[in-house]
Design a protein around this motif. Structure first.
Motif, PDB file in Angstrom:
ATOM      1  N   HIS A 123       2.070  61.872 -91.131  1.00 30.65           N
ATOM      2  CA  HIS A 123       0.855  61.485 -90.394  1.00 30.65           C
ATOM      3  C   HIS A 123      -0.348  62.309 -90.860  1.00 30.65           C
ATOM      4  O   HIS A 123      -1.474  61.849 -90.816  1.00 30.65           O
ATOM      5  CB  HIS A 123       1.032  61.704 -88.888  1.00 30.65           C
ATOM      6  CG  HIS A 123       2.020  60.768 -88.254  1.00 30.65           C
ATOM      7  ND1 HIS A 123       2.038  60.523 -86.903  1.00 30.65           N
ATOM      8  CD2 HIS A 123       3.010  60.027 -88.784  1.00 30.65           C
ATOM      9  CE1 HIS A 123       3.023  59.669 -86.624  1.00 30.65           C
ATOM     10  NE2 HIS A 123       3.617  59.349 -87.754  1.00 30.65           N
ATOM     11  N   ALA A 124      -0.097  63.567 -91.264  1.00 32.42           N
ATOM     12  CA  ALA A 124      -1.192  64.466 -91.653  1.00 32.42           C
ATOM     13  C   ALA A 124      -1.719  64.170 -93.058  1.00 32.42           C
ATOM     14  O   ALA A 124      -2.768  64.663 -93.446  1.00 32.42           O
ATOM     15  CB  ALA A 124      -0.720  65.915 -91.569  1.00 32.42           C
ATOM     16  N   MET A 125      -0.976  63.382 -93.831  1.00 31.85           N
ATOM     17  CA  MET A 125      -1.418  63.086 -95.202  1.00 31.85           C
ATOM     18  C   MET A 125      -2.462  61.975 -95.193  1.00 31.85           C
ATOM     19  O   MET A 125      -2.400  61.081 -94.355  1.00 31.85           O
ATOM     20  CB  MET A 125      -0.222  62.618 -96.040  1.00 31.85           C
ATOM     21  CG  MET A 125       0.710  63.746 -96.381  1.00 31.85           C
ATOM     22  SD  MET A 125       2.045  63.123 -97.436  1.00 31.85           S
ATOM     23  CE  MET A 125       3.029  64.603 -97.571  1.00 31.85           C
ATOM     24  N   ASP A 126      -3.386  62.036 -96.150  1.00 36.85           N
ATOM     25  CA  ASP A 126      -4.334  60.921 -96.206  1.00 36.85           C
ATOM     26  C   ASP A 126      -3.688  59.757 -96.963  1.00 36.85           C
ATOM     27  O   ASP A 126      -2.639  59.900 -97.591  1.00 36.85           O
ATOM     28  CB  ASP A 126      -5.705  61.346 -96.734  1.00 36.85           C
ATOM     29  CG  ASP A 126      -5.711  61.698 -98.199  1.00 36.85           C
ATOM     30  OD1 ASP A 126      -4.922  61.100 -98.959  1.00 36.85           O
ATOM     31  OD2 ASP A 126      -6.498  62.559 -98.597  1.00 36.85           O
ATOM     32  N   LYS A 127      -4.360  58.610 -96.836  1.00 35.67           N
ATOM     33  CA  LYS A 127      -3.802  57.360 -97.357  1.00 35.67           C
ATOM     34  C   LYS A 127      -3.513  57.420 -98.856  1.00 35.67           C
ATOM     35  O   LYS A 127      -2.495  56.907 -99.324  1.00 35.67           O
ATOM     36  CB  LYS A 127      -4.818  56.245 -97.062  1.00 35.67           C
ATOM     37  CG  LYS A 127      -4.203  54.898 -96.887  1.00 35.67           C
ATOM     38  CD  LYS A 127      -5.246  53.902 -96.441  1.00 35.67           C
ATOM     39  CE  LYS A 127      -4.698  52.502 -96.590  1.00 35.67           C
ATOM     40  NZ  LYS A 127      -5.669  51.482 -96.205  1.00 35.67           N
ATOM     41  N   GLU A 128      -4.395  58.080 -99.602  1.00 37.72           N
ATOM     42  CA  GLU A 128      -4.210  58.147-101.054  1.00 37.72           C
ATOM     43  C   GLU A 128      -2.997  59.021-101.424  1.00 37.72           C
ATOM     44  O   GLU A 128      -2.332  58.774-102.418  1.00 37.72           O
ATOM     45  CB  GLU A 128      -5.478  58.668-101.733  1.00 37.72           C
ATOM     46  CG  GLU A 128      -6.618  57.663-101.708  1.00 37.72           C
ATOM     47  CD  GLU A 128      -6.227  56.336-102.366  1.00 37.72           C
ATOM     48  OE1 GLU A 128      -6.231  56.269-103.593  1.00 37.72           O
ATOM     49  OE2 GLU A 128      -5.921  55.364-101.633  1.00 37.72           O
ATOM     50  N   ASP A 129      -2.730  60.025-100.604  1.00 41.85           N
ATOM     51  CA  ASP A 129      -1.540  60.851-100.840  1.00 41.85           C
ATOM     52  C   ASP A 129      -0.275  60.040-100.566  1.00 41.85           C
ATOM     53  O   ASP A 129       0.698  60.118-101.318  1.00 41.85           O
ATOM     54  CB  ASP A 129      -1.565  62.104 -99.953  1.00 41.85           C
ATOM     55  CG  ASP A 129      -2.544  63.154-100.465  1.00 41.85           C
ATOM     56  OD1 ASP A 129      -2.997  63.034-101.618  1.00 41.85           O
ATOM     57  OD2 ASP A 129      -2.853  64.089 -99.706  1.00 41.85           O
ATOM     58  N   LEU A 130      -0.299  59.277 -99.496  1.00 39.81           N
ATOM     59  CA  LEU A 130       0.862  58.431 -99.178  1.00 39.81           C
ATOM     60  C   LEU A 130       1.067  57.397-100.282  1.00 39.81           C
ATOM     61  O   LEU A 130       2.196  57.133-100.703  1.00 39.81           O
ATOM     62  CB  LEU A 130       0.673  57.749 -97.821  1.00 39.81           C
ATOM     63  CG  LEU A 130       0.706  58.690 -96.601  1.00 39.81           C
ATOM     64  CD1 LEU A 130       0.311  57.936 -95.332  1.00 39.81           C
ATOM     65  CD2 LEU A 130       2.078  59.337 -96.417  1.00 39.81           C
ATOM     66  N   ARG A 131      -0.026  56.846-100.770  1.00 42.57           N
ATOM     67  CA  ARG A 131       0.051  55.869-101.867  1.00 42.57           C
ATOM     68  C   ARG A 131       0.693  56.510-103.098  1.00 42.57           C
ATOM     69  O   ARG A 131       1.538  55.910-103.761  1.00 42.57           O
ATOM     70  CB  ARG A 131      -1.369  55.367-102.198  1.00 42.57           C
ATOM     71  CG  ARG A 131      -1.401  54.094-103.017  1.00 42.57           C
ATOM     72  CD  ARG A 131      -2.824  53.655-103.356  1.00 42.57           C
ATOM     73  NE  ARG A 131      -3.678  53.401-102.197  1.00 42.57           N
ATOM     74  CZ  ARG A 131      -3.582  52.360-101.384  1.00 42.57           C
ATOM     75  NH1 ARG A 131      -2.658  51.435-101.606  1.00 42.57           N
ATOM     76  NH2 ARG A 131      -4.393  52.209-100.359  1.00 42.57           N
TER      77      ARG A 131
END
Ligand code: HEC
Length: 169
Positions: A123-131
């Protein structure tokens, strides 16, 4: 015919520069040369520093991280048993290769699992990190078998497990 030395030098330079740039690029790892490659590099880094291998890769912690990358995130048959039952770190190579990118990102931003999965880290990661994590795991491809299924608290798991006490009140 070129007689002017300045023009000749400029022409020579123009011919040499692309070759030099190409040579420089060739020394880079292939994955670093495209936008897609950058995601993969970033994903590998995040998986490494984010501790995902500690649980999702068999033997990773015990071997001080000396597990070949092709075996990373294939899930583990060592159970984590506590008041929540017994959970097994899933095979992310199978689960993440079975969902679409945006669906996985949405899932990672909202999911809550049983312990000890640190879902709050996702949850703490931003979208680009998850991508980046998603693309990296896709890049690794499918491997391994599914991890054992969840066992409810009243049942004793068949395979090995680590027993945890109830968390402090
Ligand atoms: C302390 C151990 C631990 C760590 C560290 C950990 N996980 Fe997990 N993970 C688990 C367990 C155990 C489950 C299964 C939870 C359940 O059954 O409710 C799980 C489940 C998941 C799931 C949901 C099931 C699936 O396959 O889709 C995802 C996604 C996931 N982990 C990704 C990650 C990522 C990415 C990282 C690194 C940032 C990570 N985990 C770090 C133990 C861990």
């Amino acid at each position: 015919m070129i007689t002017n030395t300045t023009t000749r030098a400029a022409l020579l330079l123009a011919l040499m520069l692309p070759a030099a740039a190409f040579a420089a690029q060739e020394n880079q790892p292939l994955a670093g040369t495209s936008a897609h490659g950058k995601y993969i590099e970033r994903g590998r880094y995040l998986v490494k520093v984010g501790g995902c291998n500690d649980c999702h890769t068999p033997g990773y912690g015990m071997s001080a991280g000396q597990v070949p990358e092709k075996e990373w995130l294939t899930g583990d048959g060592l159970g984590w048993r506590g008041p929540w039952g017994t959970t097994y770190p899933t095979n992310l190579r199978l689960s993440m290769n079975a969902v679409k990118e945006d669906d996985w990102i949405r899932m990672a931003q909202s999911m809550k699992t049983r312990p000890p999965m640190p879902w709050f880290t996702l949850h703490a990661m931003d979208k680009e990190d998850l991508r980046a994590i998603y693309r990296y795991v896709r890049h690794l491809g499918k491997a391994g078998k599914p991890a054992p299924s969840y066992v409810p608290p009243e049942r004793t798991p068949a395979g090995p497990f680590i027993q945890f006490p109830a968390p402090p009140k």
